[in-house]
Design an enzyme around this catalytic site. Structure first.
Site, PDB file in Angstrom:
ATOM      1  NE  ARG A 115      -3.908  -1.756   2.685  1.00  0.00           N
ATOM      2  CZ  ARG A 115      -5.138  -1.620   2.186  1.00  0.00           C
ATOM      3  NH1 ARG A 115      -5.448  -0.535   1.492  1.00  0.00           N
ATOM      4  NH2 ARG A 115      -6.047  -2.556   2.390  1.00  0.00           N
TER       5      ARG A 115
ATOM      6  CG  HIS B  87      10.698  -1.115 -11.973  1.00  0.00           C
ATOM      7  ND1 HIS B  87      11.085  -2.433 -11.951  1.00  0.00           N
ATOM      8  CD2 HIS B  87       9.416  -1.106 -12.425  1.00  0.00           C
ATOM      9  CE1 HIS B  87      10.097  -3.192 -12.381  1.00  0.00           C
ATOM     10  NE2 HIS B  87       9.066  -2.417 -12.673  1.00  0.00           N
TER      11      HIS B  87
ATOM     12  CG  HIS C 193      10.955  -6.629  -8.865  1.00  0.00           C
ATOM     13  ND1 HIS C 193      11.369  -6.243 -10.121  1.00  0.00           N
ATOM     14  CD2 HIS C 193       9.727  -7.173  -9.031  1.00  0.00           C
ATOM     15  CE1 HIS C 193      10.436  -6.538 -11.004  1.00  0.00           C
ATOM     16  NE2 HIS C 193       9.427  -7.110 -10.374  1.00  0.00           N
TER      17      HIS C 193
ATOM     18  CG  ASP D 255       3.168  -7.689 -14.378  1.00  0.00           C
ATOM     19  OD1 ASP D 255       2.556  -6.858 -13.683  1.00  0.00           O
ATOM     20  OD2 ASP D 255       4.402  -7.661 -14.547  1.00  0.00           O
TER      21      ASP D 255
ATOM     22  CE  LYS E 203     -12.433 -12.370 -33.939  1.00  0.00           C
ATOM     23  NZ  LYS E 203     -13.898 -12.326 -34.126  1.00  0.00           N
TER      24      LYS E 203
ATOM     25  NE  ARG F 110       7.549  -3.155 -22.721  1.00  0.00           N
ATOM     26  CZ  ARG F 110       8.741  -2.573 -22.870  1.00  0.00           C
ATOM     27  NH1 ARG F 110       8.920  -1.692 -23.851  1.00  0.00           N
ATOM     28  NH2 ARG F 110       9.736  -2.861 -22.056  1.00  0.00           N
TER      29      ARG F 110
END
Length: 481
Positions: free
Chosen positions: A39, A109, A127, A210, A253, A265
């Site tokens: 959190r 990161h 990680h 992910d 398709k 991305r």
């Protein structure tokens, strides 16, 4: 199954996926300190300092990935009973999706890609490694009886860890594991279920849940359009055999939809993840953490005290390490943290290192080895208008943005099937790809910043930077980006 009967599933109202129901075992894991710490770890690291909406954390992302992992594997179970996907497979996949990011450190990161390599050079640490260790810590700390939820030990635990970190192999000891030089063979599941390893972290082509979650979630919070529809992927996903190996495939398709995934991305990297202000803020945070490293003390197992960089060696200490270390340094009155505190104050007052410009490197003739020389030359160049600059006053960053497969089209790595023969998988031929598709899938730039430039000298400094670029023959010199 007594524990499962006593526990109850719970429903989360997620802004991305709607009402999400999770199994009792997943709820048990979520309610641990090791998971709750997520959190307090920002999903986009320093991106919150640039995008006011990017306040989301690894906590909600992990719940989303756990949910989507279940959606995908259950879709395959329903669509293809011959795959023999059982309830243990489904539960393991859900757990891996939920726990895949347990190992992230402060500012995501930034911690494992920038801070740790500089604080502990030579240490092999990712990680994903920490996620495996943290999963073990969760199981041990609450004495979680996984077998009471229908899992079979140790095989199912190995399977979960292999999905969390595709490089995982059996541990040499209780605290460490080695890296495999290949992606298999895995030990948690037999070859006929190898496709399960492509759901959470797909190293073959990058198509996994992910990304489905963080593309949708990051775009939502950043205010960026997401043209990829992961729900369509779930509608058409199925498993086909290729050269004796089973892989997850989609309909032919859906080629446009898959291209949009990788385009999303690239857009996120260009607009947010590699944003010039975001990257320099993360550089400044890293510098502050490096200066504060040995002066931050975190209690670990057995009362042992660890620093920011050594906390990765002890999961009890690492559980206590979150983004809050930023405020801990910023609000400290310790003289030992003065240098780190001054850097963080610059961030919160927006007194950031100033962007001078960037150069394109389409032929990749420039390398990181040139950076020290560039800093020296820039210091001499800018000394023409003011004094006191040294090479250490410049920051040069190499930025690479691609579609996920370096300079290759990532769609080339995806297997498709047609409605006429859903059992036969194939890759798209070049003549089947639209002419509207781009021909280049990677770009590289070097960005230049000055640490001592203020608003009064910025214009002159950028002019000197442009002059230096022209003399060097660089293809692009811009201080107005």
């Amino acid at each position: 199954m007594e524990a499962q009967n006593e526990a109850r599933s719970k429903v989360f109202n997620d802004p991305i996926h709607g009402h999400v129901e999770l199994d009792p075992l997943l709820i048990k894991i979520i309610d641990t300190p090791q998971f709750q710490r997520l959190r307090n770890i920002k999903q986009l690291g320093g991106g919150y300092f640039v995008y006011p909406g990017a306040s989301h954390n690894r906590f909600e992302h992990s719940i989303g990935v756990g949910y989507l992992a279940g959606q995908l594997v259950e879709a395959l179970q329903t669509r293809q009973p011959e795959l023999n996907i059982d309830e243990r497979d489904i539960l393991c996949v859900k757990i891996a999706g939920l726990c895949h990011d347990l190992g992230h450190g402060p500012f995501s990161h930034l911690f494992d890609q920038a801070f740790i390599p500089k604080a502990r050079p030579g240490v092999e640490w990712k990680h994903e490694m920490a996620s495996v260790h943290m999963f073990d810590h969760v199981v041990e700390s609450i004495d979680l009886k996984l077998e009471e939820y229908g899992l079979v030990l140790p095989g199912d635990v190995t399977f979960i860890k292999e999905m969390i970190s595709p490089e995982y192999t059996e541990p040499l000891s209780k605290a460490t594991y080695v890296l495999s030089s290949s992606q298999g063979p895995y030990k948690g599941r037999s070859k006929d279920k190898s496709f399960l390893y492509e759901i959470v972290a797909n190293k073959r082509n990058g198509v996994d849940v992910d990304k489905f979650d963080y593309f949708a979630r990051d775009c939502h919070h950043l205010g960026i359009q997401n043209n990829f529809d992961h729900r369509r992927f779930l509608q058409f996903v199925r498993v086909c055999e290729v050269d004796g190996q089973k892989h997850i495939c989609t309909r032919d398709k859906e080629e446009d939809n898959m291209y949009e995934m990788f385009h999303t991305r690239m857009s996120l990297h260009k607009s947010a993840y590699q944003h010039k202000v975001n990257k320099i803020i993360e550089t400044m945070i890293t510098e502050a953490f490096l200066k504060a490293d040995e002066h931050i003390q975190i209690a670990g197992s057995g009362g042992k005290m660890l620093t920011l960089s050594t906390a990765i060696d002890d999961m009890e200490a690492y559980t206590k390490l979150t983004d809050h270390v930023f405020e801990q340094i910023l609000n400290s009155s310790s003289p030992q943290l003065d240098e780190a505190r001054q850097i963080l104050r610059k961030i919160v007052t927006r007194d950031l290192y100033k962007f001078l410009g960037e150069i394109e490197n389409p032929t990749q003739v420039c390398t990181c080895e040139m950076i020290p020389l560039w800093k020296e030359e820039l210091a001499q160049e800018l000394l023409q208008s003011r004094e006191g600059l040294t090479p250490e006053d410049f920051e040069v960053q190499k930025i690479t943005i691609d579609y996920g497969k370096s300079d290759r089209n990532p769609v080339e790595y995806i297997y498709f099937y047609s409605k006429y023969d859903p059992t036969e998988a194939f890759k798209m031929k070049s003549y089947q790809v639209s002419e509207f598709r781009r021909k280049y899938f990677s770009e590289q730039t070097f960005r230049f910043y000055c640490k001592k430039t203020d608003d009064n000298t910025l214009k002159a400094d950028r002019e000197h930077f442009d002059q230096w670029c022209r003399r060097k023959g660089f293809s692009k010199a811009s201080g107005n980006i």
